[in-house]
Design a protein around this motif. Structure first.
Motif, mmCIF file in Angstrom:
data_model
loop_
_atom_site.group_PDB
_atom_site.id
_atom_site.type_symbol
_atom_site.label_atom_id
_atom_site.label_comp_id
_atom_site.label_asym_id
_atom_site.label_seq_id
_atom_site.Cartn_x
_atom_site.Cartn_y
_atom_site.Cartn_z
ATOM 1 N N ARG A 155 6.962 -9.364 -10.302
ATOM 2 C CA ARG A 155 7.815 -8.585 -9.400
ATOM 3 C C ARG A 155 6.907 -7.910 -8.366
ATOM 4 N N LEU A 194 11.154 -6.709 1.746
ATOM 5 C CA LEU A 194 10.044 -5.776 1.524
ATOM 6 C C LEU A 194 9.396 -5.288 2.814
ATOM 7 N N ASP A 215 12.649 -5.432 -3.970
ATOM 8 C CA ASP A 215 11.727 -6.181 -4.816
ATOM 9 C C ASP A 215 12.098 -7.659 -4.789
ATOM 10 N N SER A 239 7.162 -5.272 -5.251
ATOM 11 C CA SER A 239 8.162 -4.287 -4.854
ATOM 12 C C SER A 239 7.550 -3.197 -3.985
ATOM 13 N N TYR A 264 1.766 2.320 -4.383
ATOM 14 C CA TYR A 264 1.840 1.000 -3.741
ATOM 15 C C TYR A 264 0.441 0.657 -3.219
#
Length: 954
Positions: free
Chosen positions: A701, A743, A708, A703, A648
């Motif tokens: 997308r 999120l 997401d 996420s 991430y």
């Protein structure tokens, strides 16, 4: 009530914390229009795009009009009895902490007051918190640590008097446009004024900034501790103020010195040269205001950020003086009013402290309460965690939508669904939260209810009703009062009008005060119905021993005369669709009863923005609300927190856009407000877009481990590399998968409990769409076949953006279903299956029912032009072919993407005007009116003007 003449009512905008005055006019045919109140001292006639469109949001579409129990219509008595008995039984079986209220900065102060009184004084728990926890709790905590009270020291006038304004984490141009325009107007009069913007993004506010510091996320503590160290090193301190009025300076300066300039540069992502220029400018400018908002507050270090800013102002004595001070700008219309009544779980009413036994005793005696909560309750994030694990068994949600706005929103939704008893009082029948309620209570909306709100400069203003209550809707204060009575507390909840609630609120603020507490409006404790109806905007403090803004019930008239006003309590209420007749009163005529010194609509008074008495500031000469009456410096050591990882690698920042508000329960009703941005999106830097294979307008997308979302990509160099920005407005009511707060993490500031909504680790990838679509239609669509969709109101109907995971679709059948086309409707179509292009239009006589445009990539069709076709007559077959072709024909004009929502002016029109000689924003305004109302689009207009001018010069 029969009404047969038009009239105009003075009220207050229900959006942000600027607190703009609004004149709502109900015409003889029942039509409502709004304009800014030229005499309100917050806005002097200005309104932003949202405020200007308020009349488009008051229809009854989607309204919750009757109480419901388990989805069936019920009477008020049955519903209120069930709420009261269930809460009483839960308390009896599990204790008072097994129940909770989650309330809102959208409530009026009277609503807030009675809810807080019921929970903290009579239920005996402090489990009442508010969505304002998500907005400004860190500012409250920082104020209390430094000042001993939650006091905003300055006023809006300071923004016009300052020589330097530092905007920290505050996109005023879009989030508080009227304040932005006040600053811009002051800057035009005094070009020597300097403005510094501290923000990871180059927002539209940067248009007026002399310096933009593209700071790393959560680098603010390092920036301002570094500033304090710099001030100490360069002898830029007000040592007399420090010695006389503060404590703890030595410890704070020592802690701030933990990083040298190079260390600050590393922690902030700024160069040493940028830091040096900013620090020297701050040190050299005595009249400095630091404005901060959600970029500071919505952080796991938010309270430290606030105190790092305040430390710099205390160290230089720049507080409480004209043009100088730290200034927290609130996000909601009555976040300040909620603070005044103790609407958060760690506060008592009238700015008293729940931890203080003397304060608890005082409130208990004043309320004649059986018991007052002895300890702070659960803050918002904690509250929903307690809901999930079963500690809270009955929850009442008022005027807010936590399934969309709370962090870790999916977990919040699961907790609400699992709760044994959920009550929601709201305006709409369908929100992502209301759908999970066991009991639904119809609440009054803006335009239907009476009360007060307090803005960011401590100015109290009236919201007044100008529409009758629809169906069986009731004001929130009245609903809470009825439940309190049914729980056995009737004597304490015997109010019959909001004026009685306000009078008690004012009386409590002055009770045993004598200057010991900052919040005191005791001068209004004796307000009666007539006084309340005539109440003019005033700033607190207004203690009873001092003269109020003017004597209760009296308004100043020209020439110094005063006249007692006794308007009818029902004078401001009108039936929808009917005209209005006001009783003869002194308010009629040429602005009678208004304070002198106002400006014409759209302008600002010369020499600053005050009317009536001089604005009240705090702390210029100390006298803080700590035991020794001295301010506390807070020792803060800057830290750097890394939340990204190889999986991430990006930082997601969340926030607002210009023309929408919160979860769109109000702004989603306005076609005008969806013209500018009509779907959820994510901003990404071009280098990051290249790295992740993302093109402009792709569906992507975003996420992380919590969930997401699917949103549209906006590739822009205004975004900081390594970071993303996405707005928080879209819900399941308006998009397929746009609930952004699925999120965000339930990570909070350890002191304030405010969630860290602007620093979230995430990743991004292109969504493999096989086909893209755009459609306009008269009925609201239900595009469940699409993997991605986002609907928005437009003139004459609806528009929808679409993306599909599969392109093996009967497009004609899909279009007919989407449009709700009846059998026999005339269909016109163009298909190029090899190219993946499909265009279908359906007509009912001369009316367009809908048009669908499908392409293998993002659809290149003018959205505004296509939406305009819903309101046009289509007798001419050539015009129908133009719709299928997807472009204007004949004399039709493609305005392009809408830039100015107030006047519906598009980018193509602005570009064309530039080509015809309009070389400035002012010239565009003169030619097209764009940017001349709220002004929040002026920065975007400048971008187009500059681009066209550069292109012409090449």
């Amino acid at each position: 009530m029969e009404i047969d003449e038009a009239r105009e009512v003075r009220t207050t905008c229900p959006y942000c914390g600027v607190g703009c005055g609004v004149l709502a006019k109900v015409a003889a045919d029942g039509q409502v229009s709004v304009r800014g109140d030229p005499d309100h001292p917050a806005n002097f006639g200005r309104l932003c795009s949202k405020g200007s469109a308020l009349a488009e949001t008051i229809d009854l579409d989607g309204r919750l009009l009757y109480p419901e129990i388990h989805g069936r219509r019920a009477g008020w008595d049955e519903a209120l009895d069930l709420v009261a008995s269930t809460f009483s039984q839960t308390i009896a079986e599990h204790g008072p902490d097994a129940v909770a209220f989650y309330v809102s900065g959208q409530l009026l102060t009277e609503d807030y007051y009675v809810a807080n009184k019921l929970m903290k004084g009579f239920v005996g728990s402090a489990n009442i918190d508010t969505n304002s926890r998500l907005c400004m709790a860190s500012s409250v905590a920082g104020h209390r640590r430094a000042f001993g009270s939650d006091t905003v020291p300055g006023t809006y006038e300071d923004l016009e008097l300052a020589d330097l304004i530092v905007l920290v984490g505050s996109n005023l141009a879009w989030c508080h446009p009227v304040l932005y325009q006040r600053i811009a107007a002051a800057r035009e009069k005094r070009p020597e004024m300097k403005i510094v913007l501290v923000d990871p993004r180059r927002t539209m506010t940067s248009d007026i900034a002399d310096m933009h510091l593209a700071i790393a996320p959560d680098g603010d503590v390092a920036l301002f501790t570094g500033l304090l160290s710099y001030l100490g090193q360069h002898n830029a301190l007000d040592r007399a103020y420090i010695t006389t009025h503060t404590t703890g300076f030595g410890q704070a300066l020592f802690a701030a010195s933990a990083l040298d300039l190079a260390g600050v540069a590393t922690a902030t992502g700024l160069s040493e040269d940028e830091l040096g220029r900013f620090y020297s400018l701050f040190a050299a400018t005595a009249k400095t205001v630091t404005v901060y908002s959600q970029g500071v507050n919505q952080s796991s270090s938010g309270t430290d950020k606030v105190n790092a800013i305040i430390n710099c102002h205390l160290a230089t004595g720049r507080i409480g003086k004209p043009g100088a001070g730290p200034f927290s700008v609130t996000g909601q219309p009555n976040a300040m009013g909620g603070r005044e009544v103790g609407g958060m779980a760690n506060m008592l009413a009238a700015h008293m402290e729940i931890e203080n036994p003397e304060h608890r005793d005082r409130v208990q005696r004043f309320w004649n309460a059986p018991d007052v909560a002895q300890k702070p309750g659960l803050k918002a994030v904690e509250m929903f965690q307690a809901l999930a694990d079963g500690r809270i068994k009955a929850l009442w949600i008022m005027a807010t939508n936590p399934v969309d706005s709370m962090p870790d929103a999916d977990a919040v939704e699961a907790a609400i669904k699992a709760c044994p008893f959920v009550v929601v009082s709201d305006v709409l029948a369908q929100t992502d939260t209301v759908r999970h309620a066991h009991v639904r209570l119809p609440a009054a909306a803006w335009g239907e209810k009476d009360g007060i709100v307090t803005n960011s400069e401590r100015r109290v203003s009236r919201q007044r009703a100008f529409l009758e209550l629809p169906g069986e809707a009731r004001p929130d204060w009245q609903i809470v009062v009825e439940v309190g009575r049914r729980m056995g507390f009737g004597g304490a909840f015997s109010y019959e009008t909001p004026a009685e609630v306000f009078a008690e609120h004012a009386a409590l603020s002055g009770f045993e005060n004598d200057g010991a507490r900052d919040f005191d409006i005791g001068a209004y404790a004796g307000v009666n119905e007539g006084d309340y109806n005539a109440l003019e905007p005033f700033q607190w403090p207004a203690p009873s021993q001092a003269a109020p803004l003017w004597p209760a019930g009296h308004l100043p008239l020209k020439g110094g005369d005063r006249l007692l006003l006794q308007p009818s309590p029902t004078a401001n209420v009108a039936k929808r669709g009917q005209s209005v007749k006001l009783p003869i009163s002194p308010l009629e005529g040429e602005m009678a009863g208004r304070p002198e010194g106002g400006a014409q609509a759209g302008g600002w008074p010369e020499g600053g923005g005050t009317t009536g008495r001089q604005p009240t500031r705090f702390f210029a000469n100390g006298d803080f609300y700590t035991p020794d009456r001295k301010a506390r410096f807070i020792a803060i050591r800057p830290t750097v927190e890394i939340r990204t990882s190889p999986d991430y690698p990006l930082i997601l920042n969340t926030g607002r856009i210009r023309d929408h508000w919160h979860t769109m329960t109000r702004t989603g009703k306005s076609p005008r407000l969806s013209q500018h941005i009509a779907e959820p999106f994510v901003e990404i830097h071009p280098a990051d877009a290249l790295r992740f294979g993302i093109g402009d307008a792709d569906i992507v997308r975003v996420s992380n481990p919590r969930g997401d979302v699917l949103v549209r990509a906006l590739v822009t160099a205004r975004q900081r590399q390594g970071s993303l920005f996405a707005p928080m407005h879209w819900t399941d009511q308006f998009s397929a998968r746009g609930r952004l707060d699925t999120l965000t993490a339930p990570l909070t500031d350890p002191i304030s409990g405010q969630p860290a909504l602007k620093h979230v680790a995430a990743r991004i990838e292109k969504f493999a769409a096989k086909a893209f679509g755009f459609a306009v239609m008269r009925q609201r669509p239900e595009p469940d076949t699409a993997a991605y969709w986002a609907v928005a109101k437009c003139k004459g109907g609806w528009r929808v953006e679409l993306a599909f995971a599969d392109d093996d679709i009967d497009w004609a059948g899909f279009a007919g279903s989407l449009f709700g086309a009846p059998p026999g409707a005339e269909m016109s179509a163009y298909h190029d299956r090899d190219a993946g292009q499909h265009r279908i239009a359906a007509f009912d006589g001369d009316r367009l029912l809908g048009a669908l445009f499908v392409a293998p990539g993002p659809v290149a069709v003018s959205r505004g032009w296509a939406a305009d076709q819903l309101s046009a007559d289509h007798v001419d077959r050539r015009g129908r072919l133009a719709i299928v072709a997807g472009r204007p024909g004949g004399v039709d004009v493609d305005r392009g993407a809408i830039v100015c929502s107030c006047f519906g002016v598009g980018a193509n029109q602005i570009a064309e005007a530039v080509r015809h000689g309009c070389g400035s924003v002012a010239a565009i305004g003169a030619a097209l009116h764009a940017g001349t109302n709220c002004g929040s689009c002026r920065a975007e207009i400048r971008v187009i003007v500059d681009a066209q001018s550069l292109q012409a010069a090449e």
